[in-house]
Design an enzyme around this catalytic site. Structure first.
Site, PDB file in Angstrom:
ATOM      1  N   TYR A   1     -45.352 -61.741  10.976  1.00  0.00           N
ATOM      2  CA  TYR A   1     -44.054 -62.369  10.384  1.00  0.00           C
ATOM      3  C   TYR A   1     -44.362 -63.972  10.270  1.00  0.00           C
ATOM      4  CZ  TYR A   1     -41.983 -58.465  12.830  1.00  0.00           C
ATOM      5  OH  TYR A   1     -41.638 -56.885  13.117  1.00  0.00           O
TER       6      TYR A   1
ATOM      7  N   GLN B   1     -41.897 -47.896  17.607  1.00  0.00           N
ATOM      8  CA  GLN B   1     -40.795 -48.884  17.087  1.00  0.00           C
ATOM      9  C   GLN B   1     -40.468 -48.359  15.649  1.00  0.00           C
ATOM     10  OE1 GLN B   1     -40.363 -53.419  15.681  1.00  0.00           O
ATOM     11  NE2 GLN B   1     -41.096 -53.051  17.883  1.00  0.00           N
TER      12      GLN B   1
ATOM     13  N   ASN C   1     -24.264 -59.687  19.859  1.00  0.00           N
ATOM     14  CA  ASN C   1     -25.134 -58.684  19.959  1.00  0.00           C
ATOM     15  C   ASN C   1     -25.414 -58.144  21.505  1.00  0.00           C
ATOM     16  OD1 ASN C   1     -24.870 -58.494  17.334  1.00  0.00           O
ATOM     17  ND2 ASN C   1     -26.944 -59.455  17.033  1.00  0.00           N
TER      18      ASN C   1
END
Length: 334
Positions: free
Chosen positions: A54, A177, A295
């Site tokens: 990332y 995942q 959230n």
């Protein structure tokens, strides 16, 4: 916040976890990222998911800095290995023994921790023998650098083979995942039944379909300024397949359902994912702290059967259920 066991292990994770794919080091500056992490902690989120790839390692460093000073024992920190990092040389990718060992050392340094709670194979490596990969993961566990092992976007057959080797090597393989949401249900055919059988949980990414299930993208209107669809540095390429008129029209039809339940559309989408007994955690991101807080509230929501049926009726044949698609995200070559 609800806390759920990860697979058949004794490790509990927060039902909503905080992930920094695309955001940290890309869409969100470090100061804003830290504010979002603080909001997650304040909401009871203890589980944080990242990956070395990332923002080409920057996301791990930003997350590590944001968590600095927190009690390490009170956090569950997840990261991943597979995709290219650094100068992207011939051994800067994949699941070879060399790349796994070099990657875990780099991840721990950037995250500012001695260990991660879960170390995940970010994809399946068709170029490296599975035995080599699992033996390297076993070394990482025995060295105390990771407590548990997981995978991401593996097929049911690959999960079964990896689990068998993990049992032989006596290491805890506990999770998968995958991408999973109201629109994308390809793991339901084979992956979820296999994981239930083997004692693995799902740690779901993209539960709100890159933001599409929030309802903020409208038919005939340009994407909102600052949204993922406007992020030409990375986000736009992942969301564009979901911005057709049919999908957006169906998603708009979920708004009355969310209103009747007293939820935002994002909360409805997260609660839907968490309604599966095989899901341990749904990864939510957020570029603003108020998004993170909202959230997190979805962890307490229980959707009744009638509401689940209504969702399916609205989305209809826009739901992708083809289990043969699983695993296509793993490159055949590297």
């Amino acid at each position: 916040m609800e806390y759920r066991y990860l697979g058949n292990s004794g490790l509990k994770v927060s039902a909503i976890s905080y992930g920094n794919w695309i955001t940290h080091g890309s869409q969100v500056e470090a100061e804003q990222a830290t504010t979002c992490v603080r909001a997650a902690l304040d909401a009871g989120i203890t589980t944080f998911d990242t990956a070395d790839t990332y923002a080409n390692t920057a996301a791990e460093k930003i997350l590590g800095d944001a968590l600095a000073g927190e009690r390490r024992e009170s956090l569950e920190i997840f990261t991943k290995v597979y995709f290219p990092t650094g100068p992207k040389g011939p051994n800067d990718t994949g699941l070879s023994r060399k790349h796994i060992h070099e990657s875990i050392n780099g991840s721990l340094r950037r995250l500012g921790t001695d260990y991660v709670d879960l170390y995940q194979a970010h994809r399946y490596d068709h170029a490296t023998p599975l035995e080599e990969t699992m033996e390297a993961f076993a070394d990482v566990v025995r060295q105390g650098k990771a407590l548990y092992i997981g995978v991401s976007e593996w097929t049911a057959e690959q999960i079964r083979a990896g689990h068998a080797l993990a049992r032989e090597l006596h290491i805890p393989f506990v999770s998968n995942q995958p991408q999973y949401n109201m629109l994308w249900r390809i793991i339901e055919a084979d992956v979820i039944p296999t994981c239930r059988e083997l004692g693995l949980s799902q740690v779901v990414y993209s539960p709100i379909a890159q933001g599409v299930l929030t309802g903020k993208y409208k038919v005939g209107e340009p994407p909102p300024a600052g949204s993922r669809a406007t992020d030409q540095a990375g986000g736009a390429q992942f969301i564009k397949r979901l911005l057709d008129d049919d999908t957006l029209t169906r998603v708009a039809g979920l708004a009355p359902i969310a209103d009747r339940a007293g939820l935002t559309m994002a909360q409805l989408a997260l609660a839907w994912v968490l309604s599966s007994d095989n899901v341990a955690s749904a990864i939510g991101g957020g570029s603003r702290p108020e998004q993170v807080t909202a959230n997190a509230a979805a962890a307490d929501v229980k959707l009744d059967k009638a509401l689940l049926v209504a969702i399916d009726e609205v989305l209809g044949d826009r739901i992708e259920r083809d289990g043969t698609i699983v695993g296509k995200a793993s490159p055949k070559e590297r």
